[in-house]
Design an enzyme around this catalytic site. Sequence first.
Site, PDB file in Angstrom:
ATOM      1  N   ASP A  13     -29.667  71.006 -53.448  1.00  0.00           N
ATOM      2  CA  ASP A  13     -28.365  70.752 -54.062  1.00  0.00           C
ATOM      3  C   ASP A  13     -28.052  69.275 -53.802  1.00  0.00           C
ATOM      4  OD1 ASP A  13     -25.941  70.823 -55.318  1.00  0.00           O
ATOM      5  OD2 ASP A  13     -25.218  72.629 -54.303  1.00  0.00           O
TER       6      ASP A  13
HETATM    7  C1  BGC Z   1     -23.237  71.497 -57.120  1.00  0.00           C
HETATM    8  C2  BGC Z   1     -24.387  72.008 -57.961  1.00  0.00           C
HETATM    9  C3  BGC Z   1     -24.591  71.088 -59.133  1.00  0.00           C
HETATM   10  C4  BGC Z   1     -24.832  69.684 -58.635  1.00  0.00           C
HETATM   11  C5  BGC Z   1     -25.070  68.673 -59.739  1.00  0.00           C
HETATM   12  C6  BGC Z   1     -23.411  70.045 -56.752  1.00  0.00           C
HETATM   13  O1  BGC Z   1     -22.257  69.542 -56.150  1.00  0.00           O
HETATM   14  O2  BGC Z   1     -23.121  72.283 -55.957  1.00  0.00           O
HETATM   15  O3  BGC Z   1     -24.126  73.312 -58.401  1.00  0.00           O
HETATM   16  O4  BGC Z   1     -25.666  71.548 -59.904  1.00  0.00           O
HETATM   17  O5  BGC Z   1     -23.693  69.261 -57.886  1.00  0.00           O
HETATM   18  O6  BGC Z   1     -23.941  68.496 -60.506  1.00  0.00           O
END
Ligand code: BGC
Length: 704
Positions: A231
């Site tokens: 993530d």
């Molecule tokens: C989120 C993810 C997301 C990523 C990119 C993160 O803060 O937890 O779900 O895909 O950002 O936007």
Amino acid sequence: MVWKIDDMIAVLSVEDKVKLVVGVGRAKEVPGAAGETRSVKDVKPISLTDGPSGVRIEGSGDLWYYATAFPAPIMLASTWNPEVVEEVGKAMGEEAKYYNISVLLAPGLNIHRHPLCGRNFEYFSEDPLLSGVMAATFVRGVQSTGVAATLKHFVANEQEVNRRIVDTIVSEKALREIYLKAFEIAIKEGDPWAIMCSYNKLNGVYTCQSEWLLTQVLRNEWGFKGLVMTDWGAGDNPVEQIKAGTDLIMPGNDDIVKWVIEAVNRGALPIHYLDRAVKKVLELIERTATARESRREIDWKKHSEVAYRAAVEGVVLLKNNGILPLKPGTRVAVFGTGQVETLKSGMGSGHNHPRYVVTILEGLKKSEVIVDEELSSRYENYVLSKRGKDKLDKLYRDEILLEHIPQDIVSEEDVAKYAERNDVALIVITRISGEGWDRKSVKGDFYLTDDEQKLIDIVSKYFHSKEKKVIVILNIAGPVEIVSWRDKVDAILVIWLPGQEAGKVVADILLGRVSPSGKLPITFPKDWKDVPVAKSSECYPGIPQDNPRFVVYCEDIYVGYRYYDTFGIEPAYEFGYGLSYTKFEYRDIKVEKTGTSVKVSLDVINVGAYPGKEVVQIYIKAPKGRIPKPFQELKGFKKTKLLKPGEKERIEITIPIRELASFDPDRKLWVVEPGEYQVRVGTSSRDIRLIASFTISEEHVFAP
Ligand code: BGC
């Protein structure tokens, strides 16, 4: 593509390899996308972006990447119809491809353990089977376009507060049976090309740094062949991440590149780990090659129809005292600001930018009901004066947290007047939530505010005095308290966060153009004190605390209905619940057991007056044995086709014996204990229509 994976690995320097496994930071190829890989030798960058409710690319200035806003996953799950979910996945894949995105960062399939987790709307259900099946079909839809889907957030990321540091403490049994199970099903049935490890720690170790999770369970036990990415900014050590089985560090930056190169040079990161990750990145680039082929135009109209079909099947009718469906020509008084600022989705990366949203008011005005325009224009003017025109215009393009504004702007005399000149009242209640914060068990969030309660009170009083009925529409990201007010109203519809076609969906359901066929993918508790996570607060220092370091899953396997059913607690509306305008009968159950599976078949007959679809749910009650088990568990489901009045469909559902197993933490095996198993066929988890049984004569064990 001109290169071959093994030849490419052979010519890459250590620095090249590290650059391939660490993202570039701010995306340049598709500015506004969530992330991008780097350009290294002949390997061109690929772009990644969110998300679960529609393709999200953040535009700026005049550059806007409009994309269809589909219903949020909580609503997709409410359809219980994998076919519509697959269609949504395919449409989203096409839109990703249109914008030159190779990897879609969806679906999310964390479990609705905590009813108020801020991202629940991005996740499907409290049940791992429903979540896993929906995710698998979503993945198949996306990947049919050549775009990779990404399961997220792996795993045990069921709260937003302190999500980057919180340590989820959970037993291996609960992990295997509930939290990992959803991912296991999605991987085995959907074959996703990517998975995203989560922000949190799991039993002391960051998930993106857990070899047990990423290598032993994911790859060795489940045979996952795709790529693991972090993530965005997850964990605290990229070297440990690569060793554990992470292949791509996102969004990445140059400091991480230096850190990893230095670790290789020092011998702290043996090169074979890096090569393994590089290979996975190159495989992902190769697998998604067709996503970057010539740009194909999108049939936006067709996609809006997909969004509409999915939303209309996900509307859940909680109550109906005979008022619905409405007749054409009904005069409707609409109360509540949600008719104007209708919520299409939640906030954060699960949000996106559609060209338009049909608000509830717009949808009703275009339909065959007659809206009390004077009343609605009062709400329009009120919203405009409170929010400002700019903010409202931007509502569907930007994510805006709209502070609650009082809903009872009409006096009792006015309500009396509206009751006089209209046939029915509609009250819209909204609740939003989003990434980075959790909802709260307070008035204005889980509970209605005093002004909302007052609005329900006075509208019900005056409409009922004229023998006219009151309908409540819940435009919500998750459950709210209902018991204190439900007896005052005549009908309640949950429309969740229905995407850009919201108003059209509401109008068609109200008018009976479509009979509701959605079923709750979660339990609606009677009160906050009944919720399992609230009950286990003695050993549970997680939300609603403000700064938790740990969250302990004390309720173990008793998540959602597994808890309410096992401990005899009555919910407001149970898992699987949802009414229709028509009625269904269940008949002629047959259970056939072979060595490896159990086949359940039965007839569903539409015995009512409207065409409709029914969701047949099969719960299995296992015999009492050595291993603790919930009262019953969902083991299969099927939505019928559209059945005309009098029409019948024979439903067949096959349950593999392996899926009856519970995890035995002592033996580290899945075990099916011998005894008599009850097959409970229901239209919800508590409205069981047919019961049969079969016997397992000896123990079956399965390796994880
Ligand atoms: C989120 C993810 C997301 C990523 C990119 C993160 O803060 O937890 O779900 O895909 O950002 O936007």
